[in-house]
Design an enzyme around this catalytic site. Structure first.
Site, PDB file in Angstrom:
ATOM      1  N   TYR A  53       0.833  -1.201   0.000  1.00 42.07           N
ATOM      2  CA  TYR A  53       0.000   0.000   0.000  1.00 42.07           C
ATOM      3  C   TYR A  53       0.868   1.251   0.000  1.00 42.07           C
ATOM      4  O   TYR A  53       1.947   1.259   0.575  1.00 42.07           O
ATOM      5  CB  TYR A  53      -0.895   0.027   1.246  1.00 42.07           C
ATOM      6  CG  TYR A  53      -1.990  -0.987   1.277  1.00 42.07           C
ATOM      7  CD1 TYR A  53      -2.313  -1.751   0.165  1.00 42.07           C
ATOM      8  CD2 TYR A  53      -2.717  -1.214   2.448  1.00 42.07           C
ATOM      9  CE1 TYR A  53      -3.324  -2.689   0.220  1.00 42.07           C
ATOM     10  CE2 TYR A  53      -3.727  -2.146   2.512  1.00 42.07           C
ATOM     11  CZ  TYR A  53      -4.033  -2.892   1.399  1.00 42.07           C
ATOM     12  OH  TYR A  53      -5.027  -3.821   1.460  1.00 42.07           O
ATOM     13  N   SER A 234     -13.847  -4.337   0.875  1.00 44.58           N
ATOM     14  CA  SER A 234     -14.642  -3.659  -0.166  1.00 44.58           C
ATOM     15  C   SER A 234     -16.143  -3.788   0.058  1.00 44.58           C
ATOM     16  O   SER A 234     -16.888  -4.103  -0.865  1.00 44.58           O
ATOM     17  CB  SER A 234     -14.268  -4.181  -1.561  1.00 44.58           C
ATOM     18  OG  SER A 234     -12.938  -3.851  -1.887  1.00 44.58           O
ATOM     19  N   PHE A 238     -15.881  -0.167  -3.755  1.00 52.13           N
ATOM     20  CA  PHE A 238     -15.133   0.994  -4.278  1.00 52.13           C
ATOM     21  C   PHE A 238     -16.031   2.187  -4.553  1.00 52.13           C
ATOM     22  O   PHE A 238     -15.821   2.946  -5.487  1.00 52.13           O
ATOM     23  CB  PHE A 238     -14.341   0.590  -5.525  1.00 52.13           C
ATOM     24  CG  PHE A 238     -12.964   0.064  -5.228  1.00 52.13           C
ATOM     25  CD1 PHE A 238     -11.832   0.663  -5.760  1.00 52.13           C
ATOM     26  CD2 PHE A 238     -12.791  -1.029  -4.399  1.00 52.13           C
ATOM     27  CE1 PHE A 238     -10.565   0.185  -5.478  1.00 52.13           C
ATOM     28  CE2 PHE A 238     -11.531  -1.513  -4.098  1.00 52.13           C
ATOM     29  CZ  PHE A 238     -10.414  -0.906  -4.643  1.00 52.13           C
ATOM     30  N   GLY A 239     -17.068   2.351  -3.729  1.00 47.53           N
ATOM     31  CA  GLY A 239     -17.946   3.510  -3.824  1.00 47.53           C
ATOM     32  C   GLY A 239     -19.206   3.291  -4.629  1.00 47.53           C
ATOM     33  O   GLY A 239     -20.128   4.112  -4.566  1.00 47.53           O
TER      34      GLY A 239
END
Length: 353
Positions: A53, A234, A238-239
């Site tokens: 990350y 998730s 992712f929105g």
């Protein structure tokens, strides 16, 4: 917030975990520290990160997230002891040669990666050390089918467990886990651990949300019977499951351009960028509104209160998003709404699998 045991370990974690992959890319260090502070203030004791990350992955930000968390620990004495810290060793490079040169993941790679994470995190021990994705070829990150012709494994699972066992014996790792795994992988890791007296996996971190319920087709029984906990990642796809793309698709000019799926082409090329995923998300989001809930409330409550899920990993870019996600803990879905959710799944299946 209450805590619960993780697998057969003595780790006790909150049912909401703060994911940190946005730190160092979308979220600058001061904002990241503020988010960490707020999560701790609100009772979250579980933080998840990874050596690769921030995301999207690139050489310049590899390790940046762990370093940000490490400086947070260093600047707040006593904080490290208040949290369960999870990080991950990357599997085979998957086009990221800056992580490691070879195509596999050797025992030496595992040890070297752990040493690097400890250094960046400024800690003596990692509570939960996870294999980010399998060393062997598996269908993951949107690939649907297992293809034996692509098998290129060079490090047996037993050797991986031996390397992890060495880290546990050295006091550098407390417990081990997996991520993006399959039923076969979980069974093999548990079988070999029990057969050879090696560390038993406590958890598996896999995608789980309204757009991807593939966990429910074999992994749930496997992990329930073996006593391995699910860390669901998730949960908002992712929105897509927040409703922010209900009017404008991620590629439309009117879409929120700071959102990950709109901002990064590499994200749109993955499972979350499929037209079918957006179409299903819009159905679920409208269903939430029809029942007096926000899309975020329904999507998170679906994960938060599933018997299959031990802890749900939320990723945020602001304090407002963090508070919204934590506030959703109090939302409960009625049997009628759960049945309506299942009806949509029956029609549209798992478009982001």
């Amino acid at each position: 917030m209450h805590t619960l045991p993780l697998g057969h370990s003595d780790l006790h974690v909150t049912p909401i975990c703060l994911g940190t992959m946005t730190f160092g890319e979308q979220v600058a260090e001061p904002a990241a520290h503020a988010i960490l502070d707020r999560a701790l203030e609100r009772g979250v004791n579980f933080i998840d990160t990874a050596e690769m990350y921030a995301v999207p992955a690139r050489e310049a930000t590899c390790g940046a997230t762990e370093s940000i968390i490490g400086r947070w620990f260093a600047s707040r004495p006593g904080t490290r002891g208040k949290v369960v810290l999870a990080t991950k060793v990357a599997g085979p490079s998957r086009g990221m040669p800056w992580i490691r040169k070879g195509q596999g993941m050797t025992a030496a790679d595992i040890v070297a990666s752990c040493e690097g994470s400890l250094r960046r995190l400024q800690t003596d021990v990692i509570d939960l050390y996870q294999i980010h994705w399998p060393e062997r070829h598996v269908p993951a990150f949107g690939t649907l089918y297992y293809d034996p012709s692509k098998e290129a494994s060079t490090t047996p699972i037993h050797d991986q467990l031996e390397a992890l066992a060495g880290l546990v014996r050295a006091g550098k790792v407390r417990y081990v886990g997996l991520s993006n795994e399959t039923p076969y992988g979980v069974h093999e890791f548990v079988r070999l651990a029990e057969q050879h007296g090696l560390p038993r996996v406590a958890s598996v971190q896999n995608p789980y949300c309204l757009l991807n319920r593939s966990w429910e087709n074999a992994m749930d029984e496997t992990c329930h019977r073996l006593g391995v906990s699910l860390l669901a990642y998730s949960p908002l796809a992712f929105g897509l499951l927040t409703g922010k793309f209900d009017q404008y698709a991620p590629t439309d000019a009117g879409a929120p351009q700071q959102a990950r799926i709109a901002r990064y082409e590499s994200v749109r090329k993955q499972r979350w960028g499929r037209p079918e995923a957006l179409a299903a998300a819009r159905r679920y989001n409208q269903l939430a509104r029809d029942h007096g809930l926000s899309p975020t409330q329904m999507a998170l409550a679906f994960c938060y209160h599933q018997w299959r899920v031990s802890s749900t990993i939320i990723g945020v870019t602001s304090l407002a998003q963090l508070d919204e996600d934590l506030d959703a803990w109090d939302t409960r879905l009625s049997p009628e709404l759960l049945a309506a959710i299942d009806a949509v799944r029956w029609e549209m299946r798992d478009p982001a699998q």
